[in-house]
Design a protein around this motif. Structure first.
Motif, short mmCIF file in Angstrom:
data_model
loop_
_atom_site.label_atom_id
_atom_site.label_comp_id
_atom_site.label_asym_id
_atom_site.label_seq_id
_atom_site.Cartn_x
_atom_site.Cartn_y
_atom_site.Cartn_z
N ALA A 19 0.83 -1.21 0.00
CA ALA A 19 0.00 0.00 0.00
C ALA A 19 0.86 1.26 0.00
O ALA A 19 0.52 2.26 -0.62
CB ALA A 19 -0.93 0.00 1.21
N LEU A 20 1.98 1.20 0.70
CA LEU A 20 2.89 2.35 0.78
C LEU A 20 3.44 2.70 -0.60
O LEU A 20 3.42 3.86 -1.02
CB LEU A 20 4.04 2.03 1.74
N ASP A 21 3.90 1.69 -1.33
CA ASP A 21 4.40 1.92 -2.68
C ASP A 21 3.27 2.29 -3.62
O ASP A 21 3.45 3.10 -4.54
CB ASP A 21 5.14 0.68 -3.19
N ALA A 22 2.09 1.73 -3.39
CA ALA A 22 0.93 2.03 -4.22
C ALA A 22 0.57 3.51 -4.14
O ALA A 22 0.23 4.14 -5.16
CB ALA A 22 -0.26 1.18 -3.79
N GLU A 23 0.64 4.10 -2.95
CA GLU A 23 0.34 5.53 -2.79
C GLU A 23 1.33 6.39 -3.59
O GLU A 23 0.93 7.36 -4.22
CB GLU A 23 0.39 5.90 -1.31
N PHE A 24 2.59 6.00 -3.53
CA PHE A 24 3.62 6.73 -4.29
C PHE A 24 3.35 6.62 -5.79
O PHE A 24 3.41 7.61 -6.52
CB PHE A 24 5.00 6.17 -3.94
N LYS A 25 3.04 5.41 -6.24
CA LYS A 25 2.78 5.19 -7.67
C LYS A 25 1.51 5.92 -8.12
O LYS A 25 1.45 6.42 -9.25
CB LYS A 25 2.63 3.69 -7.95
N LEU A 26 0.52 6.00 -7.25
CA LEU A 26 -0.71 6.72 -7.59
C LEU A 26 -0.45 8.20 -7.83
O LEU A 26 -1.05 8.81 -8.72
CB LEU A 26 -1.76 6.54 -6.49
N ASP A 27 0.45 8.78 -7.04
CA ASP A 27 0.82 10.19 -7.24
C ASP A 27 1.44 10.38 -8.63
O ASP A 27 1.13 11.36 -9.33
CB ASP A 27 1.81 10.65 -6.16
N LEU A 28 2.31 9.46 -9.01
CA LEU A 28 2.95 9.54 -10.33
C LEU A 28 1.92 9.36 -11.45
O LEU A 28 1.97 10.06 -12.46
CB LEU A 28 4.04 8.47 -10.45
N ILE A 29 1.01 8.42 -11.25
CA ILE A 29 -0.03 8.17 -12.26
C ILE A 29 -0.93 9.39 -12.41
O ILE A 29 -1.29 9.78 -13.53
CB ILE A 29 -0.86 6.92 -11.87
N ASN A 30 -1.30 10.01 -11.30
CA ASN A 30 -2.14 11.21 -11.36
C ASN A 30 -1.42 12.35 -12.08
O ASN A 30 -2.06 13.13 -12.81
CB ASN A 30 -2.55 11.64 -9.96
N ASP A 31 -0.12 12.46 -11.89
CA ASP A 31 0.66 13.46 -12.63
C ASP A 31 0.60 13.19 -14.13
O ASP A 31 0.47 14.11 -14.94
CB ASP A 31 2.12 13.45 -12.17
N ILE A 32 0.71 11.92 -14.49
CA ILE A 32 0.65 11.54 -15.91
C ILE A 32 -0.72 11.88 -16.51
O ILE A 32 -0.82 12.46 -17.59
CB ILE A 32 0.94 10.03 -16.08
N LEU A 33 -1.78 11.52 -15.78
CA LEU A 33 -3.14 11.78 -16.27
C LEU A 33 -3.43 13.28 -16.34
O LEU A 33 -4.07 13.76 -17.28
CB LEU A 33 -4.16 11.08 -15.37
#
Length: 281
Positions: free
Chosen positions: A156-170
């Motif tokens: 979940a910790l890494d997932a939160e970090f990856k979600l931030d990156l994905i939101n930046d991409i979107l």
């Protein structure tokens, strides 16, 4: 005569018990042999994975699962087959294995790992945000599920970090389209794109510019109250940003001219200082 009947019944009983014991003994032997075969197939899979032959490894893991689907080795083998594909970037095969795993073993103790591996398999397929939208969306769905359903895990910790990156991409995709529509003077589509950034990706680096662009578009089409609303929002949250200054200049043309004059003087002063410092060289 009665004695003879009892004697016959006793013999039949003894034969039945004897056959039953043989069947139990044979069943136990077969189960032991099957368990040994499963372990052997699993071990061959592990050995092949270590040597880099991932396709053969996945095949052996699948074989181990099929041999004894009720055993504890079955879900482990299914997960290892997916991981084997993932290690050599066979992402589609990994995803297919994981989807099957989640369908067959919905209560397995390491289900969180399966979702994480699924999310990463989608995430690592992202090359260009303009082309790989489906991979981005699938990665976001699985990472979001991890954060929601398995919040206290390392995944979940890494997932939160990856979600931030994905939101930046979107958000960058929305900004790209918004700028395009703005350039083409297609005001409504431009507004929709900039609003999407504010509503869905407000924690990204594109929020400030999106607010300014909304000020700009609404002012151009004559909706000054709407423009002022977004300018105030920008002022409240990002008063020190360059986008706030640009939004302020939309309402105050004198401020814009003054800023240009100050900038010109700064360049001139810099040039003078440079000439002055050269005297000491």
């Amino acid at each position: 005569m009665n004695f003879f009947k009892y004697f016959i019944l006793l013999i039949i009983f003894l034969i039945t018990v004897s056959c039953s014991k043989d069947k139990v003994k044979k069943s136990v032997i077969n189960e032991k042999n099957l368990d040994a075969q499963v372990f052997e197939a699993y071990q061959k899979g592990m050995d092949s994975l270590e040597t880099g032959d991932v396709l053969f490894a996945a095949k052996k893991f699948n074989e181990a699962e099929i041999l004894f689907p009720q055993s504890e080795w079955a879900p482990k083998s299914a997960l290892m087959a997916a991981y084997s594909y993932y290690t050599q970037d066979y992402y589609k095969d990994a995803v297919a294995e994981l989807e099957r795993f989640i369908r067959i073993y919905p209560y397995y103790k390491d289900l969180d790992y399966a979702y994480y591996l699924m999310a990463i398999s989608h995430y690592e397929q992202i090359v260009d945000e303009k082309k790989d939208l489906q991979s981005i969306v699938n990665a976001k769905i699985n990472f979001s599920l991890l954060v929601k359903d398995y919040p206290n895990t390392e995944y979940a910790l890494d997932a939160e970090f990856k979600l931030d990156l994905i939101n930046d991409i979107l958000a960058s995709k929305e900004m790209y389209l918004g700028r395009y529509y703005l350039q083409k003077k297609k005001w409504i589509p431009a507004i929709n794109r900039f609003r999407a950034i504010i509503d869905e990706y407000d924690t990204t680096i594109y929020t400030e510019e999106a607010l300014h662009r909304l000020v700009e578009v609404y002012y151009i089409i004559g909706l000054e109250n709407e423009a002022e609303k977004y300018a105030k929002l920008l002022s409240y949250n990002y008063q020190s940003s360059k986008w706030y200054e640009q939004s302020y200049s939309v309402f105050n043309k004198k401020y814009k001219k003054k800023r240009k004059k100050v900038k010109k003087n700064k360049v001139k002063n810099k040039s003078i200082l440079k000439k002055f410092s050269s005297l000491f060289n």
